[in-house]
Design a protein around this motif. Structure first.
Motif, PDB file in Angstrom:
ATOM      1  N   TRP A   2       0.806  -1.221   0.000  1.00 22.59           N
ATOM      2  CA  TRP A   2       0.000   0.000   0.000  1.00 22.59           C
ATOM      3  C   TRP A   2       0.840   1.272   0.000  1.00 22.59           C
ATOM      4  N   ILE A   3       2.074   1.197  -0.443  1.00 19.11           N
ATOM      5  CA  ILE A   3       2.944   2.375  -0.474  1.00 19.11           C
ATOM      6  C   ILE A   3       3.310   2.677  -1.921  1.00 19.11           C
ATOM      7  N   PRO A   4       2.897   3.824  -2.456  1.00 21.86           N
ATOM      8  CA  PRO A   4       3.243   4.156  -3.839  1.00 21.86           C
ATOM      9  C   PRO A   4       4.707   4.580  -3.959  1.00 21.86           C
ATOM     10  N   VAL A   5       5.212   4.558  -5.185  1.00 17.87           N
ATOM     11  CA  VAL A   5       6.590   4.982  -5.441  1.00 17.87           C
ATOM     12  C   VAL A   5       6.590   6.490  -5.694  1.00 17.87           C
ATOM     13  N   ASN A   6       7.380   7.225  -4.915  1.00 21.26           N
ATOM     14  CA  ASN A   6       7.477   8.674  -5.080  1.00 21.26           C
ATOM     15  C   ASN A   6       8.545   9.036  -6.100  1.00 21.26           C
ATOM     16  N   ASN A   7       8.380  10.209  -6.698  1.00 26.03           N
ATOM     17  CA  ASN A   7       9.389  10.727  -7.612  1.00 26.03           C
ATOM     18  C   ASN A   7      10.489  11.482  -6.881  1.00 26.03           C
ATOM     19  N   CYS A   8      10.295  11.703  -5.583  1.00 21.99           N
ATOM     20  CA  CYS A   8      11.294  12.407  -4.780  1.00 21.99           C
ATOM     21  C   CYS A   8      11.231  11.866  -3.356  1.00 21.99           C
ATOM     22  N   LYS A   9      12.271  12.129  -2.591  1.00 22.65           N
ATOM     23  CA  LYS A   9      12.298  11.690  -1.202  1.00 22.65           C
ATOM     24  C   LYS A   9      11.447  12.628  -0.363  1.00 22.65           C
ATOM     25  N   MET A  10      10.598  12.051   0.479  1.00 20.43           N
ATOM     26  CA  MET A  10       9.716  12.852   1.313  1.00 20.43           C
ATOM     27  C   MET A  10      10.308  12.995   2.722  1.00 20.43           C
ATOM     28  N   GLU A  11      10.031  14.145   3.329  1.00 19.19           N
ATOM     29  CA  GLU A  11      10.511  14.407   4.694  1.00 19.19           C
ATOM     30  C   GLU A  11       9.341  14.831   5.561  1.00 19.19           C
ATOM     31  N   ALA A  12       9.277  14.298   6.760  1.00 18.04           N
ATOM     32  CA  ALA A  12       8.230  14.667   7.720  1.00 18.04           C
ATOM     33  C   ALA A  12       8.840  15.498   8.838  1.00 18.04           C
ATOM     34  N   PHE A  13       8.185  16.584   9.179  1.00 20.10           N
ATOM     35  CA  PHE A  13       8.623  17.371  10.338  1.00 20.10           C
ATOM     36  C   PHE A  13       7.392  17.955  11.013  1.00 20.10           C
ATOM     37  N   SER A  14       7.514  18.207  12.297  1.00 23.52           N
ATOM     38  CA  SER A  14       6.372  18.739  13.037  1.00 23.52           C
ATOM     39  C   SER A  14       6.780  19.995  13.793  1.00 23.52           C
ATOM     40  N   PHE A  15       5.791  20.808  14.090  1.00 25.12           N
ATOM     41  CA  PHE A  15       6.019  21.987  14.920  1.00 25.12           C
ATOM     42  C   PHE A  15       4.755  22.282  15.710  1.00 25.12           C
ATOM     43  N   SER A  16       4.920  22.981  16.815  1.00 28.27           N
ATOM     44  CA  SER A  16       3.787  23.303  17.685  1.00 28.27           C
ATOM     45  C   SER A  16       3.460  24.790  17.587  1.00 28.27           C
ATOM     46  N   VAL A  17       2.195  25.095  17.654  1.00 31.60           N
ATOM     47  CA  VAL A  17       1.715  26.479  17.691  1.00 31.60           C
ATOM     48  C   VAL A  17       0.929  26.613  18.990  1.00 31.60           C
ATOM     49  N   ASN A  18       1.412  27.444  19.902  1.00 32.26           N
ATOM     50  CA  ASN A  18       0.730  27.547  21.194  1.00 32.26           C
ATOM     51  C   ASN A  18      -0.528  28.409  21.079  1.00 32.26           C
ATOM     52  N   ALA A  19      -1.289  28.468  22.146  1.00 32.78           N
ATOM     53  CA  ALA A  19      -2.582  29.157  22.118  1.00 32.78           C
ATOM     54  C   ALA A  19      -2.435  30.639  21.790  1.00 32.78           C
ATOM     55  N   THR A  20      -1.392  31.274  22.310  1.00 25.92           N
ATOM     56  CA  THR A  20      -1.183  32.705  22.047  1.00 25.92           C
ATOM     57  C   THR A  20      -0.881  32.948  20.575  1.00 25.92           C
ATOM     58  N   GLN A  21       0.033  32.153  20.015  1.00 25.26           N
ATOM     59  CA  GLN A  21       0.367  32.274  18.593  1.00 25.26           C
ATOM     60  C   GLN A  21      -0.848  32.021  17.718  1.00 25.26           C
ATOM     61  N   LEU A  22      -1.631  31.025  18.098  1.00 22.86           N
ATOM     62  CA  LEU A  22      -2.806  30.664  17.313  1.00 22.86           C
ATOM     63  C   LEU A  22      -3.840  31.776  17.324  1.00 22.86           C
TER      64      LEU A  22
END
Length: 274
Positions: free
Chosen positions: A72-92
């Motif tokens: 169930w994993i397709p072949v990508n044309n490029c390498k993918m990267e995952a990253f996360s970040f948090s947005v606190n209540a004040t910023q939001l």
């Protein structure tokens, strides 16, 4: 203690994952599920005379890919990267107030997605993503248990030049439901063809309603939850999750082509670091 769940699911349905973990916590505590778990798939009959597809038409919300087999994993044309970040209540809150327009308020998901949509447009000047897919929880549960609503939003103007409030308004008011067309596309060839949703277009998943932080495992509640999807297509996906209860903000997971990740981080700093 760290607890993880890894599973193979065509749509990476975070709502079902959260429900499973909540039920697991109850079973460990000696409780029985309050309803039977129904694994049967109930076919939804079409009531829209325009829904049947021609042999060459696929919904905008999915992308047909080559056979992927059992992984169930397709072949990508490029390498993918995952990253996360948090947005606190004040910023939001600050972000929502900045892009509110003529008294129209936007949800955290709409505000964050509009800004990220425009930022990605800036780093893709030759191929602005004017069509995006939105995934979110249905307001009413379906009988077959698949509660993920998939819709498409189209922009008729350059993304980079738009006011973010315009993009947020599109997400709020102009999303077109594509579930029925997706089902028809899959059923017309008896499920032989393979499609992807996440990353077929630039995809925004609203997971704010997923009950990640309600999990109770032997009296312990989560202090931080992360969620990601593998097998995302080249257009990328952005997942907006609830943040830790203490900060009241949101956690954002972006899965993009590797060369775009650093540029997106730089663009986002202009919004959240000013």
């Amino acid at each position: 203690m760290s607890m993880g769940l890894s599973w193979a699911h065509v749509l990476g349905d975070a709502f079902s994952a959260a429900e499973f973990l909540n039920l697991l916590g109850k079973v460990v505590a000696g409780e029985k599920p309050n309803r039977p778990i129904n694994l049967a798939h109930l076919k939804t009959n079409s009531t829209n005379p325009e829904s049947p597809l021609t042999n060459t038409e696929d919904p905008l919300s999915v992308k047909r890919v080559g056979p992927v087999g059992d992984i169930w994993i397709p072949v990508n044309n490029c390498k993918m990267e995952a990253f996360s970040f948090s947005v606190n209540a004040t910023q939001l809150s600050h972000l929502q107030s900045k892009i509110s327009n003529n008294g129209t308020d936007f949800s955290p998901f709409e505000a964050l997605s509009a800004v990220i949509w425009q930022c990605i447009g800036k780093i893709r000047p030759e191929s602005e993503p004017k069509v995006v897919t939105i995934c979110k929880m249905m307001e009413q549960n379906r009988a077959d248990g698949n509660n993920l609503l998939i819709s498409v939003v189209k922009a008729a103007y350059p993304i980079v030049e738009a006011n973010p409030s315009e993009l947020a308004a599109l997400m709020k008011n102009a999303a077109i439901d594509k579930i029925e067309k997706i089902e028809n596309a899959i059923e017309k060839d008896n499920g032989v063809s393979d499609f992807i949703v996440y990353g077929g277009n630039l995809t925004f998943a609203n997971l704010e309603e997923a009950k990640f932080y309600e999990i109770d495992y032997r009296g312990e509640k989560p202090i931080y939850v992360s969620y990601r999807v593998d097998g995302v297509g080249d257009e990328g996906a952005v997942l907006v999750l609830p943040g830790p209860p203490k900060n009241g903000g949101r956690t954002v997971m972006a899965i993009l082509p590797e060369n775009e990740a650093t540029e997106l981080k730089s663009e986002l700093k202009k919004w959240f670091m000013d």
